[in-house]
Design a protein around this motif. Structure first.
Motif, short mmCIF file in Angstrom:
data_model
loop_
_atom_site.label_atom_id
_atom_site.label_comp_id
_atom_site.label_asym_id
_atom_site.label_seq_id
_atom_site.Cartn_x
_atom_site.Cartn_y
_atom_site.Cartn_z
N ALA A 272 51.98 29.51 11.86
CA ALA A 272 51.27 29.22 10.69
C ALA A 272 50.09 28.24 10.99
CB ALA A 272 52.42 28.49 9.70
N TYR A 273 49.24 28.45 10.43
CA TYR A 273 47.99 27.87 10.60
C TYR A 273 47.50 26.66 9.49
CZ TYR A 273 47.12 31.55 13.70
OH TYR A 273 47.52 32.57 14.80
N TYR A 274 46.47 25.83 9.83
CA TYR A 274 46.14 24.80 9.13
C TYR A 274 45.47 25.34 7.79
CZ TYR A 274 43.48 20.40 8.20
OH TYR A 274 42.95 19.44 7.61
N GLU A 275 45.99 24.50 6.76
CA GLU A 275 45.64 25.15 5.38
C GLU A 275 44.14 24.92 4.91
OE1 GLU A 275 47.95 24.53 1.43
OE2 GLU A 275 47.05 22.75 1.72
N HIS B 123 35.75 21.08 11.73
CA HIS B 123 35.90 20.54 10.87
C HIS B 123 35.26 19.24 10.55
CE1 HIS B 123 39.02 21.48 7.81
NE2 HIS B 123 39.21 22.65 8.57
N LEU C 240 44.24 25.26 -3.21
CA LEU C 240 44.99 24.33 -2.50
C LEU C 240 45.66 23.26 -3.42
CD1 LEU C 240 42.71 23.61 0.53
CD2 LEU C 240 44.37 25.45 0.17
N LEU C 241 46.80 22.86 -3.24
CA LEU C 241 47.46 21.83 -4.21
C LEU C 241 46.73 20.61 -3.48
CD1 LEU C 241 51.22 23.30 -4.01
CD2 LEU C 241 49.85 22.92 -5.71
N HIS D 188 46.33 16.98 -1.92
CA HIS D 188 47.23 16.34 -1.19
C HIS D 188 48.10 15.01 -1.71
CE1 HIS D 188 46.88 19.02 1.94
NE2 HIS D 188 45.66 18.65 2.24
N GLU E 71 50.65 27.12 6.43
CA GLU E 71 51.41 26.14 6.40
C GLU E 71 51.87 25.73 4.82
OE1 GLU E 71 49.93 22.34 7.37
OE2 GLU E 71 47.90 22.68 6.49
N VAL F 187 54.26 25.50 12.51
CA VAL F 187 52.81 25.19 12.29
C VAL F 187 52.18 24.91 14.00
CG1 VAL F 187 51.18 23.61 11.27
CG2 VAL F 187 53.00 24.58 9.94
N ALA G 137 49.08 23.55 14.92
CA ALA G 137 47.63 22.98 14.78
C ALA G 137 47.65 21.72 15.15
CB ALA G 137 47.06 23.31 13.34
N VAL H 181 47.64 17.21 12.12
CA VAL H 181 46.45 17.68 10.99
C VAL H 181 46.32 16.45 9.93
CG1 VAL H 181 46.96 19.85 11.01
CG2 VAL H 181 48.28 18.57 9.35
N ASP H 182 44.98 16.34 9.88
CA ASP H 182 44.39 15.06 9.20
C ASP H 182 44.97 14.67 7.71
OD1 ASP H 182 43.02 17.07 8.24
OD2 ASP H 182 41.02 16.20 8.53
N SER H 183 45.45 15.86 7.33
CA SER H 183 46.06 15.84 5.82
C SER H 183 47.05 14.92 5.81
CB SER H 183 46.55 17.22 5.10
OG SER H 183 47.23 17.66 6.05
N ASN I 167 54.52 22.53 1.77
CA ASN I 167 53.46 21.90 2.88
C ASN I 167 54.15 20.75 3.09
OD1 ASN I 167 51.45 20.24 4.17
ND2 ASN I 167 49.97 21.65 3.33
#
Lengths: 67, 342
Positions: free
Chosen positions: A61-64, B26, B157-158, B160, B219, B226, B228, B240-242, B298
């Motif tokens: 799965a990839y980054y959203e 990004h 997108l929901l 965060h 994701e 996942v 990334a 991931v930065d989220s 997520n």
């Protein structure tokens, strides 16, 4: 929208062109055939079948927050 | 720094004999430093992969931008370099995007729409639109207005959020309510009942696929690993930065491209936890009949102080409502009432 069948293959010529694939293992071929008769499900299935045909290794799965 | 990052990517490709990788530029705003700087990063990675890998590897590059810097020249240069471009919007009209301003505080809408129009003339690199959900906006209006930009792909997108910091319109005491699921279901109906396939909506496509039995590639839902990691401009390697929305430094791994390979990062507990599928979920999720589709949602949205990420998603009820809604709509089409257990 046509829904031709060639032996164990499915052909879906949706808006983006045709895809010719074997149904992936674990997916009910009858449900696939029925989905190909629905315009939205056919588009989604075409994408998923193409994606699985190109897949290598285990599913990931990839980054959203990316296209 | 750039060369070292590229070399690490090449090293990883060679070690695992990868045939395809994704590199995403990004921000902030990744085009703020100029398209030439962005393309230098791209060519550096492609060259390092070519040099390191024994077999051909397809390096797919994309950039996620606010669209304001997409001039004719920039779009042409990105197209020539085969860099796919996604644009983030809050909706398809000016009043949806009031919070998007430039560095001087001026509305960014006009520049963004001009940029998307230029991008749409290069469908080969127009990757689509991302839109974070705002419950104050009418979902059908948001969807219809975004469709005017002709995206081949869309995603909603929901926001965060987690159990410590719930999203707008949904406090911990309202955990059973599902305003985001209801919001998304209205868009699903608009899209699903339209009679013509005009765009792929990623979240919906993934849920449909999971109901069929396909693995997910996003994701947001599903149980796929996942894969990334993020390289910061100072060379640190992060998750991931989220994750930073959970708590300070939540995305940190303590590793850098100068001292660590990407294989080292795979050993990090936070990264490993997202590779475990159902075994990486809390007890509630493992018992839930919807888990093979939602996958716990997520990872970022599961955080609660004390128990970390071994919780249901703050959006659990929203995801269940949406998934059951989609299954309910698919059932009659497929002649099946067994897509999802009760």
């Amino acid at each position: 929208m046509s829904n031709s069948r060639l032996e164990d293959r499915l052909v879906a010529d949706g808006p983006g062109g045709a895809v010719l694939v074997h149904p992936p293992a674990g997916i009910d071929p009858e449900l696939l055939k029925r989905g190909l008769d629905h315009p939205i499900l056919a588009g989604v299935l075409r994408h998923l079948l193409e994606r699985e045909a190109q897949a290598v290794g285990r599913p990931v799965a990839y980054y959203e927050d990316s296209p | 720094m750039l060369e070292r990052s590229a070399a690490r990517i090449g090293e990883h490709v060679a070690t695992h004999k990868l045939r395809r990788i994704r590199v995403e530029l990004h921000g902030g705003e990744p085009l703020l430093g100029g398209v030439d700087a962005a393309l230098k990063q791209v060519s550096c990675v492609r060259e390092a992969v070519r040099a390191a890998a024994g077999t051909p590897c397809d390096v797919r590059v994309s950039v996620q931008t606010n669209g304001t810097l997409l001039t004719e020249d920039v779009v042409s240069v990105l197209a020539a370099a085969d860099v796919r471009v996604g644009v983030s919007l809050d909706g398809g009209r000016a009043d949806h995007n009031k919070r998007r301003v430039d560095h001087a505080g001026r509305p960014a809408w006009e520049a963004a729409t001009r940029g998307i129009a230029r991008l749409a003339r290069h469908p080969e690199i127009y990757a689509g639109l991302l839109c974070t959900i705002d419950l104050d906006m009418d979902p059908v209006d948001v969807y219809d207005s975004l469709m005017e930009f002709g995206p081949q792909a869309l995603d909603f997108l929901l926001p965060h959020a987690n159990w410590e910091y719930p999203p707008p319109g949904k406090g911990p005491s309202m955990a059973g309510s599902a305003p985001y699921g209801e919001w998304l279901s209205r868009i699903f109906d608009r899209w699903f009942d339209s009679g013509r396939y005009r765009t792929r909506i990623r979240l919906f496509a993934e849920i449909i696929g999971l109901l069929y039995g396909f693995p997910s590639r996003a994701e947001a839902v599903g149980l796929s690993a996942v894969v990334a990691v993020l390289v910061e401009t100072d060379g640190s390697i992060e998750q991931v930065d989220s994750l930073r929305t959970a708590y300070a430094h939540a995305s940190s791994t303590g590793m850098t491209i100068f001292e660590n390979s990407f294989d080292d990062v795979l050993e990090h507990p936070g990264v490993a936890a997202r590779q475990l599928g159902v075994d990486g979920l809390g007890e509630d999720c493992r018992r839930c009949p919807v888990v093979r589709v939602c996958g716990g949602g997520n990872y970022v949205h599961r955080y609660r102080k004390g128990s970390g990420f071994l919780n249901r998603s703050i959006y659990c009820s929203d995801l269940e409502l949406l998934i059951r809604h989609i299954a309910h709509k698919m059932g009659p089409v497929l002649g099946s009432d067994s897509l999802l257990p009760d």
